[in-house]
Write an enzyme that holds these catalytic residues in place. Structure first.
Site: not given
Length: 117
Positions: A9-11
């Site tokens: 979920n890390c951009d």
């Protein structure tokens, strides 16, 4: 073989994955919370890029760490802390051709992969 370690979920990890896919570079992705890097791998990363690069001191995980844990990092007792708090890693960590890259920067990825775009 190219291996990327990060959080799904890390951009920044998403941008790095998209860059690799756009450049048709095959890679394997490991979420550090689900597949915690072992001590040997963490030691290799630390040796390759150093604590200052490998530890993400800007994120929520760092801000929420107890002061006693932060002191352990500052005194060099980093590996056990990263095993316990893998989200402290600067993301993504890329292993390619014997090299280790922490974080995502297209200007660094391009020469690493010989990408023309």
């Amino acid at each position: 073989m190219t291996v990327m370690w990060g959080l799904k979920n890390c951009d920044t990890c998403r941008r790095a994955r998209r860059w690799l896919e756009t450049h048709e570079i095959a890679f394997t992705f490991h979420d550090v919370r689900e597949d915690i890097p072992d001590r040997n791998r963490l030691s290799r990363w630390l040796k390759a890029v150093g604590t200052d690069v490998l530890i993400n001191r800007r994120g929520t995980t760092w801000r929420n760490l107890p002061e006693s844990v932060k002191r352990k990092i500052e005194t060099g007792d980093v590996t056990p802390v990263l095993e316990q708090y893998p989200a402290l890693l600067k993301r993504p960590i890329l292993e390619h051709g014997g090299q280790i890259q922490a974080g995502f920067d297209p200007a660094i990825y391009k020469p690493l992969f010989g990408a023309s775009r």
